[in-house]
Design a protein around this motif. Structure first.
Motif: not given
Length: 344
Positions: A235-259
Protein backbone atom coordinates in the motif's frame (compact mmCIF):
# COMPACT_ATOMS: atom_id res chain seq x y z
CA UNK A 1 -19.50 6.90 -44.65
CA UNK A 2 -22.42 8.23 -42.57
CA UNK A 3 -22.81 7.32 -38.92
CA UNK A 4 -26.07 5.51 -39.74
CA UNK A 5 -24.39 3.41 -42.42
CA UNK A 6 -21.49 2.67 -40.07
CA UNK A 7 -23.81 1.59 -37.26
CA UNK A 8 -25.66 -0.80 -39.57
CA UNK A 9 -22.38 -2.28 -40.80
CA UNK A 10 -20.95 -2.68 -37.30
CA UNK A 11 -24.11 -4.25 -35.90
CA UNK A 12 -23.96 -6.97 -38.53
CA UNK A 13 -20.48 -8.13 -37.58
CA UNK A 14 -19.00 -10.36 -34.90
CA UNK A 15 -15.24 -10.01 -35.02
CA UNK A 16 -12.32 -11.62 -33.17
CA UNK A 17 -10.52 -9.25 -30.82
CA UNK A 18 -6.90 -8.80 -31.85
CA UNK A 19 -4.37 -10.47 -29.59
CA UNK A 20 -6.95 -12.58 -27.75
CA UNK A 21 -7.94 -16.22 -27.93
CA UNK A 22 -9.90 -17.41 -30.95
CA UNK A 23 -13.12 -17.66 -28.94
CA UNK A 24 -12.95 -13.98 -27.95
CA UNK A 25 -15.32 -11.93 -30.06
CA UNK A 26 -16.58 -8.39 -30.52
CA UNK A 27 -20.15 -7.62 -31.49
CA UNK A 28 -21.54 -4.14 -31.92
CA UNK A 29 -25.07 -3.53 -30.63
CA UNK A 30 -27.67 -0.83 -30.99
CA UNK A 31 -28.75 1.24 -27.97
CA UNK A 32 -32.24 -0.24 -28.34
CA UNK A 33 -30.69 -3.60 -27.37
CA UNK A 34 -29.50 -2.30 -23.99
CA UNK A 35 -32.12 -3.25 -21.41
CA UNK A 36 -33.24 -0.19 -19.43
CA UNK A 37 -30.95 2.25 -21.26
CA UNK A 38 -33.55 4.99 -21.50
CA UNK A 39 -34.35 4.90 -17.77
CA UNK A 40 -30.86 5.42 -16.38
CA UNK A 41 -29.44 8.62 -14.86
CA UNK A 42 -27.04 9.47 -17.70
CA UNK A 43 -26.08 12.76 -16.04
CA UNK A 44 -24.69 10.87 -13.04
CA UNK A 45 -22.68 8.61 -15.35
CA UNK A 46 -21.34 11.62 -17.25
CA UNK A 47 -20.10 13.26 -14.04
CA UNK A 48 -18.17 10.11 -13.14
CA UNK A 49 -16.83 9.80 -16.69
CA UNK A 50 -15.49 13.37 -16.51
CA UNK A 51 -13.59 12.53 -13.33
CA UNK A 52 -11.13 10.35 -15.23
CA UNK A 53 -11.49 11.14 -18.94
CA UNK A 54 -9.02 14.04 -18.62
CA UNK A 55 -6.31 11.43 -18.11
CA UNK A 56 -6.80 9.77 -21.51
CA UNK A 57 -3.69 9.78 -23.67
CA UNK A 58 -5.03 8.90 -27.14
CA UNK A 59 -6.48 11.56 -29.48
CA UNK A 60 -9.91 9.98 -29.99
CA UNK A 61 -10.58 9.70 -26.25
CA UNK A 62 -9.13 13.18 -25.60
CA UNK A 63 -11.44 14.72 -28.21
CA UNK A 64 -14.47 13.02 -26.69
CA UNK A 65 -13.50 14.21 -23.21
CA UNK A 66 -13.23 17.79 -24.44
CA UNK A 67 -16.74 17.56 -25.88
CA UNK A 68 -18.09 15.84 -22.75
CA UNK A 69 -17.25 18.82 -20.56
CA UNK A 70 -19.60 21.00 -22.62
CA UNK A 71 -22.62 18.68 -22.71
CA UNK A 72 -26.09 19.59 -21.48
CA UNK A 73 -27.74 16.31 -22.55
CA UNK A 74 -25.76 13.34 -21.26
CA UNK A 75 -27.80 10.63 -22.95
CA UNK A 76 -27.46 12.28 -26.36
CA UNK A 77 -23.72 12.68 -25.78
CA UNK A 78 -23.17 8.99 -25.13
CA UNK A 79 -25.38 7.91 -28.03
CA UNK A 80 -23.73 10.33 -30.46
CA UNK A 81 -20.09 9.62 -29.68
CA UNK A 82 -20.03 5.97 -28.55
CA UNK A 83 -20.92 2.59 -30.01
CA UNK A 84 -22.05 -0.25 -27.66
CA UNK A 85 -19.66 -3.20 -28.04
CA UNK A 86 -20.25 -6.64 -26.53
CA UNK A 87 -16.88 -8.31 -25.89
CA UNK A 88 -17.00 -12.00 -24.96
CA UNK A 89 -14.32 -14.60 -24.27
CA UNK A 90 -16.40 -17.75 -23.90
CA UNK A 91 -16.80 -17.37 -20.12
CA UNK A 92 -20.15 -16.43 -18.52
CA UNK A 93 -20.56 -12.95 -17.11
CA UNK A 94 -19.96 -12.52 -13.39
CA UNK A 95 -20.55 -9.44 -11.26
CA UNK A 96 -19.18 -9.17 -7.74
CA UNK A 97 -18.86 -6.20 -5.41
CA UNK A 98 -16.08 -4.39 -3.60
CA UNK A 99 -15.91 -1.61 -1.06
CA UNK A 100 -13.51 0.50 0.97
CA UNK A 101 -12.95 -1.25 4.30
CA UNK A 102 -12.13 0.59 7.50
CA UNK A 103 -9.78 -1.16 9.92
CA UNK A 104 -8.73 -0.25 13.45
CA UNK A 105 -5.03 0.45 13.81
CA UNK A 106 -2.21 2.58 15.13
CA UNK A 107 0.97 4.22 13.94
CA UNK A 108 3.04 2.10 16.32
CA UNK A 109 2.81 -1.60 17.18
CA UNK A 110 1.38 -2.81 20.48
CA UNK A 111 -0.13 -5.95 21.99
CA UNK A 112 -3.38 -5.11 20.21
CA UNK A 113 -2.04 -3.69 16.96
CA UNK A 114 0.35 -6.38 15.77
CA UNK A 115 -0.21 -6.80 12.05
CA UNK A 116 1.74 -4.45 9.76
CA UNK A 117 0.46 -2.74 6.63
CA UNK A 118 3.48 -2.50 4.32
CA UNK A 119 4.76 -0.19 1.64
CA UNK A 120 6.32 -1.93 -1.34
CA UNK A 121 10.03 -2.75 -0.96
CA UNK A 122 12.20 -1.84 -3.97
CA UNK A 123 13.25 -5.43 -4.68
CA UNK A 124 9.62 -6.53 -5.09
CA UNK A 125 9.50 -4.62 -8.39
CA UNK A 126 11.55 -7.43 -9.94
CA UNK A 127 8.64 -9.82 -10.38
CA UNK A 128 7.51 -12.39 -9.59
CA UNK A 129 8.79 -11.87 -6.05
CA UNK A 130 8.27 -13.86 -2.84
CA UNK A 131 4.92 -15.51 -2.15
CA UNK A 132 2.56 -14.50 0.64
CA UNK A 133 3.84 -17.41 2.74
CA UNK A 134 7.47 -16.36 2.24
CA UNK A 135 6.74 -12.72 3.06
CA UNK A 136 4.85 -13.56 6.24
CA UNK A 137 7.21 -16.22 7.59
CA UNK A 138 10.72 -15.14 6.52
CA UNK A 139 10.97 -11.75 8.23
CA UNK A 140 12.17 -10.22 4.96
CA UNK A 141 10.27 -6.96 5.65
CA UNK A 142 11.10 -6.66 9.36
CA UNK A 143 12.84 -3.57 10.77
CA UNK A 144 13.05 -1.74 7.45
CA UNK A 145 10.65 1.13 8.14
CA UNK A 146 8.19 -0.09 5.52
CA UNK A 147 5.21 -0.15 7.88
CA UNK A 148 2.51 2.47 7.27
CA UNK A 149 0.57 1.31 10.35
CA UNK A 150 -0.31 -1.76 12.39
CA UNK A 151 -3.86 -3.15 12.59
CA UNK A 152 -5.61 -5.46 15.04
CA UNK A 153 -7.06 -8.11 12.72
CA UNK A 154 -5.07 -10.24 10.23
CA UNK A 155 -8.23 -11.48 8.54
CA UNK A 156 -9.45 -7.94 7.82
CA UNK A 157 -5.94 -7.11 6.62
CA UNK A 158 -6.09 -10.00 4.14
CA UNK A 159 -9.37 -8.70 2.74
CA UNK A 160 -7.98 -5.17 2.69
CA UNK A 161 -5.37 -6.49 0.26
CA UNK A 162 -8.08 -7.99 -1.92
CA UNK A 163 -9.98 -4.67 -1.95
CA UNK A 164 -6.76 -2.77 -2.72
CA UNK A 165 -7.58 0.35 -0.71
CA UNK A 166 -9.12 1.36 2.58
CA UNK A 167 -8.98 3.42 5.74
CA UNK A 168 -7.31 2.82 9.09
CA UNK A 169 -8.96 4.53 12.03
CA UNK A 170 -6.48 5.44 14.74
CA UNK A 171 -7.19 5.45 18.50
CA UNK A 172 -7.58 9.26 18.51
CA UNK A 173 -10.31 9.06 15.86
CA UNK A 174 -8.21 10.30 12.96
CA UNK A 175 -7.99 8.29 9.76
CA UNK A 176 -5.17 7.11 7.52
CA UNK A 177 -6.25 6.51 3.96
CA UNK A 178 -4.28 3.96 1.98
CA UNK A 179 -4.30 2.95 -1.66
CA UNK A 180 -2.80 0.25 -3.83
CA UNK A 181 0.99 0.50 -3.90
CA UNK A 182 1.97 -2.61 -5.87
CA UNK A 183 2.01 -6.38 -5.54
CA UNK A 184 4.46 -9.26 -5.46
CA UNK A 185 3.66 -10.51 -8.95
CA UNK A 186 2.25 -13.83 -7.80
CA UNK A 187 -0.97 -15.13 -9.33
CA UNK A 188 -4.16 -14.50 -7.34
CA UNK A 189 -5.90 -17.62 -6.01
CA UNK A 190 -9.37 -17.50 -4.51
CA UNK A 191 -9.61 -18.82 -0.95
CA UNK A 192 -13.38 -19.05 -1.40
CA UNK A 193 -12.95 -21.43 -4.31
CA UNK A 194 -10.48 -23.43 -2.22
CA UNK A 195 -13.10 -23.88 0.51
CA UNK A 196 -15.53 -25.07 -2.15
CA UNK A 197 -12.91 -27.46 -3.55
CA UNK A 198 -12.41 -28.92 -0.07
CA UNK A 199 -16.15 -29.45 0.29
CA UNK A 200 -16.48 -27.06 3.23
CA UNK A 201 -19.08 -24.92 1.41
CA UNK A 202 -20.96 -24.90 -1.88
CA UNK A 203 -20.30 -22.12 -4.35
CA UNK A 204 -23.60 -20.41 -3.43
CA UNK A 205 -22.71 -20.33 0.28
CA UNK A 206 -19.35 -18.59 -0.04
CA UNK A 207 -19.06 -14.87 0.69
CA UNK A 208 -16.42 -12.66 2.27
CA UNK A 209 -18.19 -12.81 5.63
CA UNK A 210 -18.49 -16.60 5.50
CA UNK A 211 -14.75 -16.90 4.80
CA UNK A 212 -13.89 -14.49 7.63
CA UNK A 213 -16.04 -16.42 10.10
CA UNK A 214 -14.51 -19.76 9.07
CA UNK A 215 -10.94 -18.47 9.42
CA UNK A 216 -11.68 -17.07 12.89
CA UNK A 217 -13.29 -20.31 14.02
CA UNK A 218 -10.29 -22.27 12.71
CA UNK A 219 -7.28 -20.01 13.38
CA UNK A 220 -4.53 -22.50 12.50
CA UNK A 221 -6.19 -23.91 9.39
CA UNK A 222 -7.44 -20.43 8.62
CA UNK A 223 -3.93 -18.97 8.47
CA UNK A 224 -2.96 -21.74 6.07
CA UNK A 225 -6.06 -21.10 3.98
CA UNK A 226 -5.15 -17.44 3.52
CA UNK A 227 -1.67 -18.47 2.39
CA UNK A 228 -3.30 -20.51 -0.35
CA UNK A 229 -3.41 -17.13 -2.10
CA UNK A 230 0.25 -16.34 -2.88
CA UNK A 231 -0.57 -12.82 -4.11
CA UNK A 232 0.42 -10.07 -1.66
CA UNK A 233 -0.56 -6.41 -2.01
CA UNK A 234 1.45 -3.43 -0.76
CA UNK A 235 0.00 0.00 0.00
CA UNK A 236 0.79 3.69 -0.07
CA UNK A 237 -0.56 6.43 2.15
CA UNK A 238 -2.99 8.79 0.40
CA UNK A 239 -3.05 12.41 1.54
CA UNK A 240 -4.05 14.18 -1.69
CA UNK A 241 -7.83 13.70 -1.72
CA UNK A 242 -10.77 15.04 0.25
CA UNK A 243 -11.80 12.65 3.05
CA UNK A 244 -15.36 12.77 1.68
CA UNK A 245 -14.31 11.50 -1.75
CA UNK A 246 -14.07 7.85 -2.66
CA UNK A 247 -10.83 5.88 -2.57
CA UNK A 248 -8.27 6.13 -5.35
CA UNK A 249 -8.77 3.64 -8.17
CA UNK A 250 -6.36 2.31 -10.76
CA UNK A 251 -6.57 5.55 -12.75
CA UNK A 252 -5.32 7.62 -9.83
CA UNK A 253 -8.70 9.30 -9.21
CA UNK A 254 -11.45 8.78 -6.65
CA UNK A 255 -13.99 6.08 -7.49
CA UNK A 256 -17.74 6.55 -7.04
CA UNK A 257 -20.11 4.14 -5.31
CA UNK A 258 -22.68 2.66 -7.65
CA UNK A 259 -21.01 4.08 -10.77
CA UNK A 260 -17.45 2.72 -10.75
CA UNK A 261 -16.51 -0.81 -11.77
CA UNK A 262 -13.22 -2.68 -11.69
CA UNK A 263 -12.52 -4.51 -14.95
CA UNK A 264 -9.87 -6.50 -16.77
CA UNK A 265 -8.03 -3.83 -18.84
CA UNK A 266 -6.92 -6.52 -21.30
CA UNK A 267 -10.50 -6.36 -22.60
CA UNK A 268 -12.05 -3.11 -21.33
CA UNK A 269 -10.18 0.21 -21.61
CA UNK A 270 -9.81 2.00 -18.29
CA UNK A 271 -11.99 5.10 -18.30
CA UNK A 272 -14.51 3.67 -20.75
CA UNK A 273 -18.26 3.80 -20.07
CA UNK A 274 -19.70 0.31 -19.57
CA UNK A 275 -23.37 -0.61 -19.67
CA UNK A 276 -24.05 -3.12 -16.88
CA UNK A 277 -27.02 -5.47 -16.95
CA UNK A 278 -26.77 -7.35 -13.66
CA UNK A 279 -29.30 -10.09 -13.01
CA UNK A 280 -30.01 -11.70 -9.64
CA UNK A 281 -32.20 -10.79 -6.68
CA UNK A 282 -31.53 -7.06 -7.02
CA UNK A 283 -31.29 -6.53 -10.79
CA UNK A 284 -29.37 -3.50 -11.98
CA UNK A 285 -29.26 -1.80 -15.40
CA UNK A 286 -26.86 1.11 -15.21
CA UNK A 287 -24.14 2.97 -17.06
CA UNK A 288 -20.92 2.74 -15.09
CA UNK A 289 -17.32 3.77 -15.71
CA UNK A 290 -14.37 1.36 -15.79
CA UNK A 291 -12.05 3.18 -13.39
CA UNK A 292 -10.43 0.36 -11.44
CA UNK A 293 -8.85 -3.09 -11.68
CA UNK A 294 -8.45 -6.01 -9.29
CA UNK A 295 -6.35 -9.14 -8.93
CA UNK A 296 -9.43 -11.36 -9.15
CA UNK A 297 -11.01 -9.49 -12.07
CA UNK A 298 -10.03 -11.47 -15.16
CA UNK A 299 -12.02 -11.84 -18.36
CA UNK A 300 -14.10 -9.91 -20.86
CA UNK A 301 -17.39 -10.31 -18.94
CA UNK A 302 -16.03 -9.85 -15.41
CA UNK A 303 -16.60 -6.76 -13.27
CA UNK A 304 -16.49 -5.67 -9.64
CA UNK A 305 -19.03 -2.99 -8.65
CA UNK A 306 -17.89 -0.41 -6.07
CA UNK A 307 -20.38 -0.06 -3.19
CA UNK A 308 -18.78 2.63 -1.03
CA UNK A 309 -17.07 2.77 2.37
CA UNK A 310 -17.69 0.95 5.64
CA UNK A 311 -19.49 -2.09 7.01
CA UNK A 312 -22.84 -1.52 5.29
CA UNK A 313 -21.14 -1.25 1.91
CA UNK A 314 -19.05 -4.28 2.79
CA UNK A 315 -22.09 -6.41 3.56
CA UNK A 316 -23.77 -5.44 0.29
CA UNK A 317 -20.59 -6.04 -1.72
CA UNK A 318 -19.97 -9.38 -0.01
CA UNK A 319 -23.39 -10.73 -0.98
CA UNK A 320 -23.07 -9.91 -4.65
CA UNK A 321 -22.30 -12.74 -7.05
CA UNK A 322 -24.61 -12.42 -10.03
CA UNK A 323 -24.70 -13.17 -13.76
CA UNK A 324 -25.68 -10.71 -16.47
CA UNK A 325 -23.99 -8.86 -19.29
CA UNK A 326 -21.62 -5.91 -19.69
CA UNK A 327 -21.35 -3.85 -22.87
CA UNK A 328 -18.43 -1.46 -23.40
CA UNK A 329 -19.10 1.92 -25.03
CA UNK A 330 -16.24 2.67 -27.42
CA UNK A 331 -15.63 5.77 -29.55
CA UNK A 332 -17.22 5.20 -32.96
CA UNK A 333 -13.90 5.81 -34.72
CA UNK A 334 -12.22 3.17 -32.57
CA UNK A 335 -14.91 0.60 -33.31
CA UNK A 336 -14.64 1.49 -37.01
CA UNK A 337 -10.88 0.86 -36.91
CA UNK A 338 -11.51 -2.69 -35.69
CA UNK A 339 -13.27 -3.61 -38.93
CA UNK A 340 -11.30 -5.64 -41.48
CA UNK A 341 -10.69 -3.76 -44.73
CA UNK A 342 -12.64 -6.23 -46.86
CA UNK A 343 -15.83 -5.56 -44.86
CA UNK A 344 -16.02 -1.86 -45.70
Amino acid sequence: MTLTRLAVLLAALTLPVAGKAADTSLKVLDYSELSGWGSDDHDAALRVFLNTCRDFKTPDWQSICAVAAQQTNARTFFELFFTPVLIEDGEPALFTGYFEPELKGARSPSARYRYPVYRMPPEARAQPWLSRRDIETSGVLDNRGLEIAWVDDPVELFFLQIQGSGRIRLPDGSVIRIGYGGKNGQEYRSVGQELVRRGVYSIHQVSAQVIKNWVRRNPVEGAELLRHNPSFVFFREITSIDPNDGPIGAMGRSVTDGRTIAVDPAYTPLGAPVWVEKAGKEAMNRLMIAQDTGSAIKGAQRADIFFGTGDKAGRAAGRLRDPGRMVVLLPIQRAYAMLPEDSL
